[in-house]
Motif scaffolding. Structure first.
Motif, PDB file in Angstrom:
ATOM      1  N   SER A   1       0.796  -1.231   0.000  1.00  0.00           N
ATOM      2  CA  SER A   1       0.000   0.000   0.000  1.00  0.00           C
ATOM      3  C   SER A   1       0.828   1.280   0.000  1.00  0.00           C
ATOM      4  N   ILE A   2       2.140   1.151   0.103  1.00  0.00           N
ATOM      5  CA  ILE A   2       2.983   2.352   0.179  1.00  0.00           C
ATOM      6  C   ILE A   2       2.971   3.091  -1.158  1.00  0.00           C
ATOM      7  N   THR A   3       2.649   4.374  -1.076  1.00  0.00           N
ATOM      8  CA  THR A   3       2.653   5.235  -2.249  1.00  0.00           C
ATOM      9  C   THR A   3       3.210   6.592  -1.846  1.00  0.00           C
ATOM     10  N   PRO A   4       4.173   7.122  -2.562  1.00  0.00           N
ATOM     11  CA  PRO A   4       4.692   8.449  -2.221  1.00  0.00           C
ATOM     12  C   PRO A   4       3.659   9.532  -2.499  1.00  0.00           C
ATOM     13  N   ALA A   5       3.852  10.667  -1.878  1.00  0.00           N
ATOM     14  CA  ALA A   5       2.905  11.771  -2.044  1.00  0.00           C
ATOM     15  C   ALA A   5       2.917  12.305  -3.470  1.00  0.00           C
ATOM     16  N   LYS A   6       4.007  12.127  -4.157  1.00  0.00           N
ATOM     17  CA  LYS A   6       4.166  12.701  -5.496  1.00  0.00           C
ATOM     18  C   LYS A   6       4.748  11.650  -6.437  1.00  0.00           C
ATOM     19  N   ASN A   7       4.060  11.369  -7.512  1.00  0.00           N
ATOM     20  CA  ASN A   7       4.515  10.406  -8.520  1.00  0.00           C
ATOM     21  C   ASN A   7       4.651   8.996  -7.952  1.00  0.00           C
ATOM     22  N   VAL A   8       5.647   8.231  -8.396  1.00  0.00           N
ATOM     23  CA  VAL A   8       5.753   6.815  -8.037  1.00  0.00           C
ATOM     24  C   VAL A   8       7.098   6.538  -7.364  1.00  0.00           C
ATOM     25  N   VAL A   9       7.209   5.357  -6.767  1.00  0.00           N
ATOM     26  CA  VAL A   9       8.493   4.914  -6.229  1.00  0.00           C
ATOM     27  C   VAL A   9       9.443   4.639  -7.396  1.00  0.00           C
ATOM     28  N   THR A  10      10.606   5.265  -7.362  1.00  0.00           N
ATOM     29  CA  THR A  10      11.584   5.097  -8.450  1.00  0.00           C
ATOM     30  C   THR A  10      12.786   4.261  -8.030  1.00  0.00           C
ATOM     31  N   ASP A  11      13.088   4.248  -6.738  1.00  0.00           N
ATOM     32  CA  ASP A  11      14.270   3.546  -6.238  1.00  0.00           C
ATOM     33  C   ASP A  11      13.884   2.710  -5.016  1.00  0.00           C
ATOM     34  N   ILE A  12      14.179   1.423  -5.069  1.00  0.00           N
ATOM     35  CA  ILE A  12      13.986   0.567  -3.896  1.00  0.00           C
ATOM     36  C   ILE A  12      15.353   0.081  -3.442  1.00  0.00           C
ATOM     37  N   TRP A  13      15.685   0.406  -2.212  1.00  0.00           N
ATOM     38  CA  TRP A  13      16.978   0.019  -1.623  1.00  0.00           C
ATOM     39  C   TRP A  13      16.714  -1.011  -0.531  1.00  0.00           C
ATOM     40  N   ILE A  14      17.282  -2.212  -0.718  1.00  0.00           N
ATOM     41  CA  ILE A  14      17.158  -3.280   0.277  1.00  0.00           C
ATOM     42  C   ILE A  14      18.448  -3.336   1.069  1.00  0.00           C
ATOM     43  N   GLU A  15      18.407  -2.867   2.293  1.00  0.00           N
ATOM     44  CA  GLU A  15      19.578  -2.892   3.173  1.00  0.00           C
ATOM     45  C   GLU A  15      19.643  -4.259   3.859  1.00  0.00           C
ATOM     46  N   GLU A  16      20.871  -4.755   4.084  1.00  0.00           N
ATOM     47  CA  GLU A  16      21.087  -6.110   4.630  1.00  0.00           C
ATOM     48  C   GLU A  16      20.307  -7.126   3.787  1.00  0.00           C
ATOM     49  N   ALA A  17      20.558  -7.096   2.503  1.00  0.00           N
ATOM     50  CA  ALA A  17      19.760  -7.895   1.565  1.00  0.00           C
ATOM     51  C   ALA A  17      19.911  -9.394   1.780  1.00  0.00           C
ATOM     52  N   THR A  18      21.011  -9.848   2.393  1.00  0.00           N
ATOM     53  CA  THR A  18      21.164 -11.285   2.631  1.00  0.00           C
ATOM     54  C   THR A  18      20.162 -11.802   3.656  1.00  0.00           C
ATOM     55  N   GLU A  19      19.477 -10.905   4.373  1.00  0.00           N
ATOM     56  CA  GLU A  19      18.419 -11.332   5.292  1.00  0.00           C
ATOM     57  C   GLU A  19      17.139 -11.703   4.542  1.00  0.00           C
ATOM     58  N   THR A  20      17.045 -11.314   3.296  1.00  0.00           N
ATOM     59  CA  THR A  20      15.790 -11.441   2.562  1.00  0.00           C
ATOM     60  C   THR A  20      15.720 -12.749   1.782  1.00  0.00           C
ATOM     61  N   ASP A  21      14.537 -13.058   1.320  1.00  0.00           N
ATOM     62  CA  ASP A  21      14.311 -14.241   0.509  1.00  0.00           C
ATOM     63  C   ASP A  21      14.246 -13.853  -0.977  1.00  0.00           C
ATOM     64  N   TYR A  22      14.421 -14.845  -1.807  1.00  0.00           N
ATOM     65  CA  TYR A  22      14.345 -14.643  -3.255  1.00  0.00           C
ATOM     66  C   TYR A  22      13.008 -14.010  -3.648  1.00  0.00           C
ATOM     67  N   ASP A  23      11.917 -14.515  -3.066  1.00  0.00           N
ATOM     68  CA  ASP A  23      10.595 -13.988  -3.416  1.00  0.00           C
ATOM     69  C   ASP A  23      10.426 -12.533  -2.987  1.00  0.00           C
ATOM     70  N   ASP A  24      11.095 -12.132  -1.889  1.00  0.00           N
ATOM     71  CA  ASP A  24      11.021 -10.729  -1.439  1.00  0.00           C
ATOM     72  C   ASP A  24      11.507  -9.796  -2.538  1.00  0.00           C
ATOM     73  N   ILE A  25      12.669 -10.127  -3.086  1.00  0.00           N
ATOM     74  CA  ILE A  25      13.270  -9.253  -4.102  1.00  0.00           C
ATOM     75  C   ILE A  25      12.423  -9.233  -5.364  1.00  0.00           C
ATOM     76  N   LYS A  26      11.907 -10.374  -5.752  1.00  0.00           N
ATOM     77  CA  LYS A  26      11.077 -10.425  -6.959  1.00  0.00           C
ATOM     78  C   LYS A  26       9.814  -9.581  -6.798  1.00  0.00           C
ATOM     79  N   GLN A  27       9.204  -9.635  -5.626  1.00  0.00           N
ATOM     80  CA  GLN A  27       8.008  -8.828  -5.387  1.00  0.00           C
ATOM     81  C   GLN A  27       8.336  -7.345  -5.367  1.00  0.00           C
TER      82      GLN A  27
END
Length: 426
Positions: A122-148
């Protein structure tokens, strides 16, 4: 205000940004990876770049970690420090309670945890769209997380969209290595790029802002694995790992007939999390099924009790006896908590006992899989194996040892005092 009339000179950038990162300030590659050793400055550079991107207009950032509650004390602080260090505080409104940073031009930096999937959607910025997604400590995440997350990068924007991963490397069997590095990465180099992917490796040697004592600590690391990973930023090649008798499976259907369970809890709080586990032991086939295992960061005992009840309801859970006060508080909050007995040489005895089993881990339990992959024996300066495990990456494993105490007593207690392998014998 759509565009800020603000010029940040190259001289100022050279003064506040580590030189190794300067060529990446305007990197527009779709997928970007910044990894390497501890204290390399990669997260701080990405925080600086995010601030500069947002203030220049066109960029909205979504910054995520696996667990939401870790954001405020990590990457959110990095962003706020970068704003101050770049002397841009008058241009930003910082809302710490909502984890939203808004520039006067209307563009934003938003934060979310991957443990709250609905919020991410549901996250939407106040203006336009999300242009950059930064995943910090990415090794904590799953493959499906990044794909989504990658699917969130859509819609019309003024700038090219980017997916950014930052992390310290772990082991070469990790899905990130398999997905992005295998067949491409040369360990002798510090960068790689093609049309869709850029990778930069940095270490503490690239961070000109480190203090001498920080450098000494990294240079004096004696464990070969940790020196390779955290000092030199290399993907780890594990040495004498303790457990090789495990595999992953989808246990969703297999677990349905199970009626007897063994539950454990290793206490923790901040950097060392509490770790409740939910297991089934098949005594006839000497097979352990790890059905659920969680890292619980910064949870007071009332919150931890709610997490445990959500996992196992009113089933008995065997807890580390080192915290009798916490056990009492869990009981007051409705958890059927009992203390582990431990006893002489309980760690090594428990390890030996678990080594005899077939261990099956539900395939989604990232933390458990990580622990069983990297938990290893200590070595001396000559590389000889010592009969002592390194006290890292073992919260879930300790929890499982507590959970199975009664089974150990029934099956193998008479063998408890048998000697560990001699030095170098593993």
């Amino acid at each position: 205000m759509n565009k800020i009339d603000l010029t940040i000179t190259d001289a100022f950038k050279n003064k506040v940004i580590n030189p190794v990162y300067l060529p990446y300030l305007n990197n527009e590659t779709r997928t970007q990876i910044y990894f390497g050793g501890s204290s390399s400055g990669k997260s701080y550079f990405l925080a600086q770049r995010a601030v500069l991107d947002v203030i220049s207009g066109g960029h909205n950032y979504l910054i995520v970690r696996k667990v939401a509650r870790t954001l405020s004390k990590s990457v959110f602080n990095e962003i706020t420090k970068a704003i101050g260090f770049l002397k841009l505080t008058p241009y930003f409104t910082i809302n710490k309670s909502d984890l939203v940073i808004t520039c006067v031009n209307g563009y934003q930096i938003l934060f979310a945890g991957l443990d709250d999937v609905e919020k991410i959607k549901s996250i939407t910025p106040a203006k336009n769209v999300v242009t950059d997604i930064w995943i910090e400590e990415a090794t904590e995440t799953d493959y499906d997380d990044i794909k989504q997350l990658n699917k969130r990068l859509r819609g019309k924007s003024l700038v090219k969209k980017r997916l950014i991963l930052s992390f310290n490397p772990v082991y070469q069997t990790h899905w990130i290595y398999v997905e992005y590095f295998a067949g491409k990465w040369e360990e002798s180099k510090n960068c790689y790029s093609n049309d869709d992917l850029s990778i930069l490796k940095t270490t503490y040697r690239d961070n000109k802002f480190l203090m001498p004592d920080d450098i000494r600590e990294l240079e004096n690391e004696t464990d070969p694995y940790y020196k390779a990973v955290y000092s030199d930023g290399k993907w780890g090649v594990l040495g004498h790992v303790i457990f090789k008798n495990w595999r992953t499976e989808d246990l969703s259907e297999k677990a349905k007939p199970f009626s007897m369970f063994q539950n454990g809890l290793d206490f923790g709080y901040a950097a060392d999390p509490a770790a409740p586990t939910h297991n089934h032991f098949d005594r006839k086939n000497m097979t352990l099924y790890i059905l659920d295992a969680r890292y619980c960061y910064e949870m007071t005992n009332d919150l931890l009790a709610a997490e445990i009840k959500n996992m196992i309801d009113r089933q008995v859970i065997t807890c580390d006896c080192a915290e009798p006060k916490s056990i009492k508080e869990l009981r007051q909050h409705g958890v059927t908590a009992i203390a582990a007995k431990k006893g002489k040489d309980s760690v090594n005895f428990g390890i030996q006992w678990l080594q005899k089993l077939q261990i099956v881990i539900h395939y989604t339990l990232k933390e458990a899989i990580n622990e069983f992959t990297v938990y290893k024996w200590r070595e001396d300066k000559d590389g000889n194996v010592l009969p002592e495990p390194i006290d890292k990456n073992n919260h879930i494993i300790d929890s499982i040892r507590y959970a199975l105490e009664n089974e150990m007593a029934i099956i193998d207690r008479p063998k408890r005092d048998r000697p560990m392998p001699k030095r170098g014998a593993l």
